[in-house]
Design an enzyme around this catalytic site. Structure first.
Site, short mmCIF file in Angstrom:
data_model
loop_
_atom_site.label_atom_id
_atom_site.label_comp_id
_atom_site.label_asym_id
_atom_site.label_seq_id
_atom_site.Cartn_x
_atom_site.Cartn_y
_atom_site.Cartn_z
CE LYS A 181 108.35 32.08 41.52
NZ LYS A 181 108.73 31.33 40.32
N GLY A 233 99.63 26.05 41.68
CA GLY A 233 100.76 25.16 41.43
C GLY A 233 100.58 23.84 42.15
N GLY A 238 102.01 24.32 47.75
CA GLY A 238 100.85 24.95 48.37
C GLY A 238 100.85 24.74 49.88
CD GLU A 255 92.06 27.95 42.56
OE1 GLU A 255 91.79 26.73 42.58
OE2 GLU A 255 91.21 28.84 42.73
CB CYS A 289 95.57 21.94 38.23
SG CYS A 289 94.76 23.46 37.76
CD GLU A 391 98.18 17.44 39.59
OE1 GLU A 391 98.92 17.86 40.50
OE2 GLU A 391 97.36 18.16 38.99
#
Lengths: 483, 331
Positions: A181, A233, A238, A255, A289, A391
């Protein structure tokens, strides 16, 4: 104003044919979805590019069933050397259609054409070539050669095609089939990839692409017949995935986010370090990321580095992503732009305008339509500030200083994340020493944001677990291997 | 133009003059202090520098920008003949070409200078007259630089006396590579004194210096000694000018201006043959040193064949067609 203004050099988008309405790719065919269709827009212009199907629970189930059938009947039993042929074929088609894919990626994502053309597409092809080479040599990998079964994969919007390649290439090489997806804001290159699978005569069901937002992903991850979940993502999603699959027999690799330290020592090759800082945070609008979003610079050269950095940032060209001279493209979505604004405003309030502190962007005109944010740095940032901890996932750099190597390592490691880091110094012994003490999955020395299929990539702590790429990347898709 | 440094006591007077960004006057006091300074300059990472130069080389320059760039590049050409077989006839032809590169198109600008051996300066000067095209002469036992100081200085004075507006000197690479930096420095200062009013370009022969660290050090050395221009190569050694080497030198002149307020020019020479290459260099000038250097006073191309390709591209842009090489004069 320079006396040498570059004339516009736009890449033609005539090479891409975008369908007004896109279906799901299940069992080798494009089929209608049964959820509520959604639109994907060009973030640089807000133009609607296509209407995309949403996969509901039944669609997800159909895709997983197709993958299971293909796994049992065709792909699982197929010898590795045969699987390799398909992977090589896909890699070559990616190269042949590189220009078309780059343009589509740039239109759908907002990233500059020079990045999709020079980084995303060639690296995606390289991943297929690399893992094609492993397909008939798995028994030499150290992880055995038994595939897991059906992999459910969910990928982000920052590198739509590249993340697809990172996920699909090793999975197929190891003998798994996949249901993937793509992110809801950037589904188009994944659908083009589905066409490439058809062109490569990949057996039906080996690769299935289902489009949709979070709910579709949730259904896929929770599907009882999925053996392996791979996700790239945000850390928040996650964690939710980790909770969903906890207690099941599903294998998982995640990740997630990062807040990488880019450490510049006073003996660094300074002009190259400036390039590395720019590349570390302004590459792909900072939607990376492993972006080097925390600059840790030795106090003795902090002023000089900042002067040079600002001068270099003033030469960055922001604008039409299809222009071959554009360095900084559009922010991927209105939602992401709002988040960058929110965190930057918080940062502005946090650092204030005191001695040497503040927010700075080069003078640059932002286009009136689309989602745009200028390259921005915050100076005078301390570890206690939110902009040094959270982030931002945008072109925003926090500048901190340190005095000794130990202080640099302490500050670099003082984060909930641990995906990547950078070290800049002319001293080889220092590179080895510092790299060994940094808690990060990737440490770049005198460079930044370099991706290579032979090199494993993954994080510590809230940056996730498991490795993608390299020999280590095979472990995530083979039975009995600890991913 | 950079100010002329005093040269009576070279060891004590740096070319730096007023130094808003840092005081350089002590640097040239001794060989040891000069070495400390040059080796204290930030290093250059070869991989990173070459990657940056390569990315600058991918800028896409279209129509209007290209027209501007071609005319600018023509005005920056030092049209060069440096052969043992050079004759007055050859130099006259070259000088005529420099004044009117495209006889069919009066809007075509003139080249910056013609660059010849010292003994032919008179011929060039006579042909060029008051055209504004300058005469550059190579001196100091070009291209090897292997002669006594007295011979080098005499060579320089001879060319200046014959009317040279610019002197292209070579540094003593032997002294540089063996770390005798002060010797190189003092020689540049002495040649500069011998130049009188003529401008001094200092050639490093970067193909022999080999490392980018050496290129950066040589750049600072030549700038502190008062060179008006720093130049990559003689054209007699391979590799000659490369984009990364030129980029390192452009970074050096940029940093030198920041430190001292003085501007120094840059001249890549040898191996730049096509318009496409020339434009890559101009992009690099623009983005590394800045637009102030986009001027024949501050940037030159040392070339013999580049000019004709520039003319061919210029005609193509005006007419939409390529003419064959026979439509442009050989020299």
């Amino acid at each position: 104003m320079s006396i040498f203004e570059y004339a516009p050099a736009p890449e033609s988008r005539a090479i891409v044919d975008i369908k007004a309405s896109c279906g799901l790719f299940v069992n080798g065919e494009f089929v209608d979805g049964h959820g509520t269709p959604f639109k994907t827009v060009n973030p640089a212009t807000e133009e609607v590019l296509a209407e995309v199907a949403e996969a509901n629970d039944a669609d997800v189930d159909a895709a997983v069933k197709a993958a299971r059938r293909a796994y049992d009947k065709v792909w699982g039993p197929m010898p590795g050397r045969e699987r390799a042929k398909y992977l090589y074929r896909i890699a070559r088609i990616l190269q042949e259609r590189a220009r078309e894919i780059s343009v589509l990626e740039t239109i759908d994502n907002g990233k500059p054409i020079k990045e999709s053309r020079d980084v995303d597409v060639p690296t995606a092809a390289a991943f297929f070539f690399y893992y094609a080479g492993w397909a008939d040599k798995l028994e030499h990998s150290g992880y055995g050669s038994t595939p897991l079964g059906v992999a459910g994969q969910v990928i982000p919007w920052n590198f739509p095609l590249l993340m697809l390649a990172w996920k699909i290439a090793p999975a197929l090489a190891c003998g798994n089939t996949v249901v993937l997806k793509p992110a809801e804001t950037t589904p188009l290159t994944a659908l083009l990839f589905a066409e490439i699978c058809q062109q490569a005569d990949l057996p039906p069901g080996v690769v299935n692409i289902i489009t949709g937002a979070g709910a579709t992903g949730e259904t896929l991850v929770g599907h009882p017949d999925v053996d392996k979940v791979a996700f790239t993502g945000s850390t928040g999603v996650g964690k939710a995935i980790a909770r969903t699959v906890a207690g099941s027999s599903k294998k998982v690799t995640l990740e997630l986010g990062g807040k990488a330290a880019n450490i510049v020592f006073d003996d660094a090759p300074i002009d190259q370090a400036i390039e590395g800082i720019v590349n570390g945070i302004f590459f792909n609008q900072g939607h990376v990321c492993c972006a080097g979003s925390r600059l840790l610079v030795q106090e003795s050269i902090a002023d000089e580095v900042l002067t040079r950095l600002k001068r270099r940032m003033s030469t960055l060209r922001l604008g039409d992503p299809l222009d071959k001279n554009t360095d900084v493209g559009a922010i991927n979505s209105a939602a992401q732009l709002a988040r960058i604004h929110e965190l930057s405003d918080i940062g502005e309030a946090e650092v204030g305008t005191g001695d040497g502190a503040g927010r700075w962007s080069p003078e640059c005109e932002l286009p009136s339509t689309g989602f745009w944010f200028p390259p921005t740095i915050f100076t005078g940032v301390s570890q206690a500030h939110r902009i040094a901890r959270e982030e931002i996932f945008g072109p925003v750099l926090s500048v901190l200083t340190f005095r000794t190597p130990s202080e640099a390592v302490e500050k670099a490691n003082n984060t909930p994340y641990g995906l990547s880091a950078g070290v800049w110094t002319d001293k080889g012994s220092r590179i080895l020493d510092i790299a060994g003490r940094l808690r990060a999955g990737v440490v770049w020395a005198n460079t930044f944001n370099k991706f290579d299929p032979t090199s494993p990539f993954g994080g510590y702590k809230e940056s996730g677990y498991g490795r993608e790429g390299g020999r280590h990347g095979l472990a995530a898709y083979l039975k009995g291997a600890d991913a | 133009m950079p100010t002329t440094p005093t040269t009576e006591a070279p060891a004590a007077t740096a070319a730096a003059g007023p130094a808003p960004g840092g005081d350089l006057s002590d640097v040239t006091r001794s060989d040891a202090s000069l070495r400390r300074f040059l080796h204290g300059l930030p290093g250059v990472d070869q991989v990173g520098a070459e990657a940056r130069a390569a990315s600058l080389g991918t800028r896409s320059i279209k129509t209007t920008a290209k027209e501007q760039a071609i005319d600018l590049a023509i005005r920056m050409v030092d049209l060069t003949t440096l052969e043992g077989q050079d004759t007055p006839g050859k130099v006259r032809a070259l000088a005529s070409k420099a004044m009117r590169p495209d006889p069919a198109d009066p809007t075509c600008p003139a080249a910056a200078a013609v660059c010849v051996y010292g003994d032919l300066v008179g011929v060039a000067k006579e042909t060029l007259g008051s055209s504004g095209v300058r005469v550059a002469a190579v001196a100091t036992a070009f291209p090897s630089g292997r002669a006594s100081r007295a011979v080098k200085l005499a060579d320089t004075r001879d060319a200046v006396a014959a009317g040279a507006d610019e002197i292209d000197m070579v540094i003593d690479r032997g002294a540089f590579l063996s770390g005798r930096y002060l010797e190189v420095y003092e020689e540049i200062v002495a040649v500069k004194e011998a130049c009188g009013p003529a401008h001094l370009k200092v050639i490093f022969e970067t193909g022999e210096l080999q490392t980018y660290d050496n290129v950066r050090r040589a750049s600072w050395l030549a700038m502190m000694a008062g060179g008006h221009f720093i130049k990559t190569s003689t054209g007699k050694t391979q590799p000659a000018a490369t984009l990364p080497v030129t980029m390192i030198m452009l970074e050096a002149v940029r940093d030198y201006r920041e430190a001292t307020g003085q501007m120094v020019g840059v001249k890549p020479a040898g191996g730049i043959r096509t318009t496409k290459d020339a434009i890559k260099y101009l992009v690099t000038v623009n983005e590394v040193a800045g637009p102030d250097w986009l001027d024949p006073d501050w940037f030159r191309f040392g070339a013999s064949t580049l000019l004709n390709d520039l003319l061919m591209q210029r005609t193509k842009m005006r007419t939409g067609r390529y003419s064959g090489p026979d439509y442009f004069t050989l020299d």
